[in-house]
Design an enzyme around this catalytic site. Structure first.
Site, short mmCIF file in Angstrom:
data_model
loop_
_atom_site.label_atom_id
_atom_site.label_comp_id
_atom_site.label_asym_id
_atom_site.label_seq_id
_atom_site.Cartn_x
_atom_site.Cartn_y
_atom_site.Cartn_z
N GLU A 45 54.13 42.41 38.98
CA GLU A 45 52.71 42.72 38.89
C GLU A 45 52.29 43.77 39.92
O GLU A 45 51.39 44.55 39.68
CB GLU A 45 51.92 41.42 39.09
N GLY B 274 42.79 33.79 34.51
CA GLY B 274 41.78 32.92 35.14
C GLY B 274 42.29 32.35 36.45
O GLY B 274 42.58 31.16 36.53
C1 LIG Z 1 38.91 45.39 39.07
C2 LIG Z 1 39.18 43.93 39.33
C3 LIG Z 1 39.70 43.14 38.33
C4 LIG Z 1 39.94 41.78 38.55
N1 LIG Z 1 40.40 41.02 37.51
C5 LIG Z 1 40.62 39.71 37.72
C6 LIG Z 1 41.05 38.89 36.64
O1 LIG Z 1 41.19 39.35 35.51
N2 LIG Z 1 41.28 37.59 36.87
C7 LIG Z 1 41.14 37.04 38.11
O2 LIG Z 1 41.42 35.85 38.26
N3 LIG Z 1 40.69 37.78 39.16
C8 LIG Z 1 40.43 39.10 38.98
N4 LIG Z 1 39.96 39.86 40.03
C9 LIG Z 1 39.65 39.23 41.29
C10 LIG Z 1 40.60 39.59 42.42
O3 LIG Z 1 41.88 39.06 42.22
C11 LIG Z 1 39.97 39.09 43.72
O4 LIG Z 1 38.75 39.80 43.90
C12 LIG Z 1 40.86 39.31 44.92
O5 LIG Z 1 41.98 38.47 44.86
C13 LIG Z 1 40.11 39.04 46.26
O6 LIG Z 1 39.49 37.81 46.25
P1 LIG Z 1 37.93 37.66 46.63
O7 LIG Z 1 37.15 38.62 45.79
O8 LIG Z 1 37.58 36.21 46.53
O9 LIG Z 1 37.82 38.15 48.12
P2 LIG Z 1 38.11 37.29 49.45
O10 LIG Z 1 39.41 36.58 49.30
O11 LIG Z 1 36.90 36.50 49.76
O12 LIG Z 1 38.28 38.44 50.50
C14 LIG Z 1 37.17 39.15 51.04
C15 LIG Z 1 37.72 40.14 52.06
O13 LIG Z 1 38.36 39.43 53.13
C16 LIG Z 1 39.70 39.89 53.28
N5 LIG Z 1 40.59 38.76 53.61
C17 LIG Z 1 40.60 37.55 53.01
N6 LIG Z 1 41.57 36.78 53.56
C18 LIG Z 1 42.19 37.54 54.50
C19 LIG Z 1 43.29 37.32 55.40
N7 LIG Z 1 43.96 36.16 55.41
N8 LIG Z 1 43.66 38.33 56.21
C20 LIG Z 1 43.00 39.52 56.19
N9 LIG Z 1 41.94 39.79 55.38
C21 LIG Z 1 41.54 38.81 54.54
C22 LIG Z 1 40.10 40.47 51.93
O14 LIG Z 1 41.12 41.42 52.06
C23 LIG Z 1 38.78 41.09 51.47
O15 LIG Z 1 38.62 42.37 52.04
C24 LIG Z 1 39.69 41.21 39.83
C25 LIG Z 1 39.17 42.01 40.84
C26 LIG Z 1 38.90 43.35 40.60
C27 LIG Z 1 38.30 44.18 41.70
#
Ligand SMILES: Cc1cc2nc3c(=O)[nH]c(=O)nc-3n(C[C@H](O)[C@H](O)[C@H](O)COP(=O)(O)OP(=O)(O)OC[C@H]3O[C@@H](n4cnc5c(N)ncnc54)[C@H](O)[C@@H]3O)c2cc1C
Length: 392
Positions: free
Chosen positions: A265, A146
């Site tokens: 990880e 989470g």
């Molecule tokens: C298959 C899958 C399983 C997952 N399982 C879990 C889980 O079990 N538990 C959990 O907690 N989360 C989980 N996640 C979530 C995952 O960790 C997040 O989706 C990921 O960390 C990106 O965060 P966000 O979706 O909020 O995107 P954002 O952080 O909003 O990013 C959106 C886009 O902007 C880019 N970006 C953001 N900041 C920057 C920066 N500083 N420089 C350059 N580019 C940037 C990112 O690369 C991305 O392309 C899962 C995701 C997937 C796809």
């Protein structure tokens, strides 16, 4: 070795970079690999699982986990006194590679085995170790993660889920998203704010709590994926009471705890092996059709190179060395390769193909968007690599 910076006068060119030597597999490790293969062949013969792409993220099968545990192949590095096997990280690596290559259903125990057990050993109280580790090693206690929230993914320090001290525990309120397996797991480990945000020190005041997913105040709503299946969830926490005994590690030390396991990880074989069952099907298809497929050869070679890099990092980590940058490299190159395998299979989808290959190709294409996002997006990781090499 030194950094590959093209300008030898640049300060980055003098910075040492961890590129560990290729690890030769011992006969003991090869024998272990053979034992896992024999077990998997037997399971397949009995029709106990169908190989899937991305099985560690999507194929949840507690009965399979229990059978693996009975052979001592879950929680392998947990000491015997806590129900584990006291095995090395290299032994765990070899077992994991075989399970991933076979597309075996390992999602149920995945999070508990990969990160909760090592974190518990490092940060958990004695009471927590005794309460959770034997069940993890038995394949009976399943965890979810989470961390992410609707407005907090890459910038995790901005999480808004709050935990407020109460009598005998912490009252947790907030929402989490993309929580893989929350609907089927017993617990999830929640990153929450236990002190107000200090904009100068954003990483302070964060803590980890082990939350019982069936506790009053927990609501789990499914998110259906592109493939029509239910892996993800939104989890809403409304004043959920988490007993003091389930505050994980040190209150306020959540950031350090979360980031300290990232080397494991990000460098593991799951970062380049989600699509190996598909690669395997492509190879079988090419053999049946007596087809020469140079791209398939390139993809297999990239996967083999990633195996060497990943196992070398596992060896370095088990010697206590720091490997954040090389782990990020594995994750970027590995997940890019996985995506390229899916794309290559997708490009062939129009041609005549048998059912197993088509099914694997479809799974690969539908899961593909997640490969480079989960565990830290590749954009973020390129930043980690650039900083590590002194390029930024
Ligand atoms: C298959 C899958 C399983 C997952 N399982 C879990 C889980 O079990 N538990 C959990 O907690 N989360 C989980 N996640 C979530 C995952 O960790 C997040 O989706 C990921 O960390 C990106 O965060 P966000 O979706 O909020 O995107 P954002 O952080 O909003 O990013 C959106 C886009 O902007 C880019 N970006 C953001 N900041 C920057 C920066 N500083 N420089 C350059 N580019 C940037 C990112 O690369 C991305 O392309 C899962 C995701 C997937 C796809």
């Amino acid at each position: 070795v030194t950094s590959p910076h093209p300008n030898p006068a640049h300060p980055a060119a003098k910075r040492p970079v961890l590129v560990p030597p290729i690890v030769r597999e011992s006969t003991e490790l090869s024998a272990l690999r053979g034992a896992v293969r024999a077990f998997l062949d037997d399971e397949l013969r009995r029709g106990r699982f169908v190989p899937t792409v991305d099985s560690w993220g999507t194929a949840w099968d507690p009965a399979f986990s229990a059978r693996l545990a009975a052979r001592g192949w879950i929680g392998m590095t947990i000491p015997r006194e806590y129900g584990g096997r006291g095995a090395t990280f290299m032994e765990r690596f070899v077992v994991t590679e075989e399970l991933l290559a076979a597309g075996a259903p390992i999602a149920a125990h995945w999070v508990a085995d990969r990160q909760i057990a090592p974190s518990l050993l490092r940060f958990g109280t004695e009471e927590q170790k005794q309460a959770l580790l034997p069940g993890i090693a038995a394949g009976e206690i399943h965890f979810a993660i989470g961390m992410s929230e609707p407005d907090s993914g890459s910038d995790l320090a901005s999480v808004r889920t709050k935990a407020v001290k109460a009598d005998g525990g912490w009252r947790v309120t907030g929402s989490k998203v993309w929580t893989t397996g929350a609907h089927a797991a017993h617990y999830f480990i929640v990153l929450a704010r236990t002190a107000a945000l200090d904009t100068e020190h954003r990483h302070d005041g964060l803590s980890q709590l082990v939350v019982d997913l069936r506790a009053p105040g927990v609501e789990i709503r499914p998110i259906v994926s592109l493939d029509g299946r239910h892996h993800f969830n939104e989890v809403f926490l409304d004043d959920v009471l988490v007993p003091d005994a389930m505050a994980f590690g040190q209150i306020g030390d959540g950031w350090h705890q979360v980031t300290s396991e990232l080397g494991y990880e990000r460098s593991g074989p799951e970062r380049f092996m989600s699509t190996v069952p598909l690669l395997d099907e492509l190879g079988r298809g090419a053999r049946v059709a007596d087809d020469l497929d140079p791209e398939l050869g390139r993809l297999a070679a990239r996967t083999a190179a990633l195996h060497h890099l990943s196992i070398s990092i596992a060896a370095a980590l088990s010697r206590g060395e720091d490997a954040d940058v090389s782990a990020a490299i594995v994750k970027v190159l590995g997940t890019t390769t996985e995506g390229d395998v899916a794309d290559h299979a997708g490009a062939l989808l129009g041609e005549q193909q048998d059912g197993a290959l088509r099914a694997a190709a479809e799974q690969g294409l539908l899961q593909r968007p997640g490969f480079t996002i989960r565990g830290g997006t590749n954009e973020i990781l390129r930043g980690v690599i650039a900083r590590g090499l002194g390029l930024r």
